[in-house]
Design a protein around this motif. Sequence first.
Motif, short mmCIF file in Angstrom:
data_model
loop_
_atom_site.label_atom_id
_atom_site.label_comp_id
_atom_site.label_asym_id
_atom_site.label_seq_id
_atom_site.Cartn_x
_atom_site.Cartn_y
_atom_site.Cartn_z
N ASP A 22 15.19 102.78 -3.56
CA ASP A 22 14.12 103.15 -2.65
C ASP A 22 14.03 104.66 -2.44
OD1 ASP A 22 13.42 100.50 -2.28
OD2 ASP A 22 14.72 100.26 -0.53
N ALA A 23 15.15 105.35 -2.55
CA ALA A 23 15.16 106.77 -2.23
C ALA A 23 16.03 107.54 -3.21
CB ALA A 23 15.70 106.97 -0.81
N LEU A 24 15.83 108.85 -3.20
CA LEU A 24 16.65 109.75 -3.99
C LEU A 24 18.08 109.71 -3.43
CD1 LEU A 24 16.04 111.83 -6.27
CD2 LEU A 24 15.91 113.55 -4.48
N GLN A 25 19.07 109.63 -4.31
CA GLN A 25 20.46 109.60 -3.88
C GLN A 25 21.07 111.00 -4.03
OE1 GLN A 25 21.80 106.78 -2.52
NE2 GLN A 25 19.68 106.09 -2.76
N PRO A 26 21.94 111.39 -3.11
CA PRO A 26 22.52 112.73 -3.19
C PRO A 26 23.53 112.84 -4.33
CG PRO A 26 23.48 111.50 -1.36
CD PRO A 26 22.38 110.65 -1.93
N ALA A 27 23.76 114.06 -4.77
CA ALA A 27 24.80 114.31 -5.77
C ALA A 27 26.14 113.85 -5.21
CB ALA A 27 24.84 115.80 -6.10
N GLY A 28 27.04 113.46 -6.09
CA GLY A 28 28.36 113.03 -5.66
C GLY A 28 28.98 112.04 -6.62
N ASP A 29 30.12 111.51 -6.22
CA ASP A 29 30.84 110.51 -7.01
C ASP A 29 30.46 109.12 -6.50
OD1 ASP A 29 32.15 112.53 -8.39
OD2 ASP A 29 33.88 112.51 -7.05
N TYR A 30 30.19 108.22 -7.43
CA TYR A 30 29.78 106.86 -7.09
C TYR A 30 30.64 105.86 -7.84
CZ TYR A 30 25.58 108.77 -4.97
OH TYR A 30 24.72 109.47 -4.17
N ARG A 31 31.08 104.83 -7.13
CA ARG A 31 31.83 103.75 -7.77
C ARG A 31 30.83 102.79 -8.42
NH1 ARG A 31 35.40 100.24 -4.10
NH2 ARG A 31 33.92 98.59 -4.48
N VAL A 32 31.14 102.39 -9.66
CA VAL A 32 30.29 101.47 -10.41
C VAL A 32 31.15 100.30 -10.88
CG1 VAL A 32 28.86 101.17 -12.47
CG2 VAL A 32 28.75 103.32 -11.18
N ASP A 33 30.70 99.09 -10.61
CA ASP A 33 31.33 97.86 -11.11
C ASP A 33 30.49 97.35 -12.27
OD1 ASP A 33 33.07 98.09 -8.99
OD2 ASP A 33 32.19 96.46 -7.84
N GLN A 34 31.15 97.04 -13.40
CA GLN A 34 30.44 96.50 -14.55
C GLN A 34 31.03 95.13 -14.89
OE1 GLN A 34 29.38 99.24 -17.73
NE2 GLN A 34 30.31 100.88 -16.53
N ASP A 35 30.16 94.14 -14.97
CA ASP A 35 30.56 92.79 -15.35
C ASP A 35 30.35 92.63 -16.85
OD1 ASP A 35 31.09 92.23 -12.70
OD2 ASP A 35 29.17 91.25 -12.35
N GLU A 36 31.35 92.07 -17.52
CA GLU A 36 31.29 91.84 -18.96
C GLU A 36 31.73 90.42 -19.25
OE1 GLU A 36 32.65 96.17 -20.63
OE2 GLU A 36 34.17 94.96 -19.63
N GLU A 37 31.10 89.82 -20.25
CA GLU A 37 31.50 88.47 -20.65
C GLU A 37 32.17 88.52 -22.02
OE1 GLU A 37 28.11 85.91 -20.78
OE2 GLU A 37 27.26 86.90 -22.51
N LEU A 38 33.14 87.67 -22.18
CA LEU A 38 33.89 87.59 -23.43
C LEU A 38 33.06 86.85 -24.47
CD1 LEU A 38 36.62 88.04 -24.88
CD2 LEU A 38 37.30 85.78 -24.01
N ILE A 39 32.99 87.44 -25.67
CA ILE A 39 32.32 86.76 -26.79
C ILE A 39 33.30 86.77 -27.97
CG2 ILE A 39 29.96 87.25 -26.09
CD1 ILE A 39 29.92 89.60 -27.98
N GLU A 40 33.26 85.72 -28.75
CA GLU A 40 34.11 85.64 -29.92
C GLU A 40 33.27 85.87 -31.16
OE1 GLU A 40 37.01 82.47 -30.07
OE2 GLU A 40 36.61 82.07 -27.95
#
Length: 87
Positions: A22-40
């Motif tokens: 919705d809005a501009l975010q300030p400069a800085g450090d951000y935590r990011v969670d990434q979900d990954e699925e296992l593929i064979e």
Amino acid sequence: MTIRTTQTVVRFSSPFQLPGFDALQPAGDYRVDQDEELIEVLSRLAWRRVGAFVHLPAIGMSGQTHQMVPIGPADLEAALEKDQQQP
């Protein structure tokens, strides 16, 4: 199906905005969670990214609320590249 979540910290040197924010975010450090699925793949294991979430506000910034906002991994990568190119 096996899913794992990895956590990283990304740094923005300048204010930024991602699609769906919705809005501009300030400069800085951000935590990011990434979900990954296992593929064979032919007797090898690989992980495919299926989702990502950024934690708002930035690490170390005070805010009335904390939230996890879904983001497109490609959108995040593009915003980080754009941020690195700015003087």
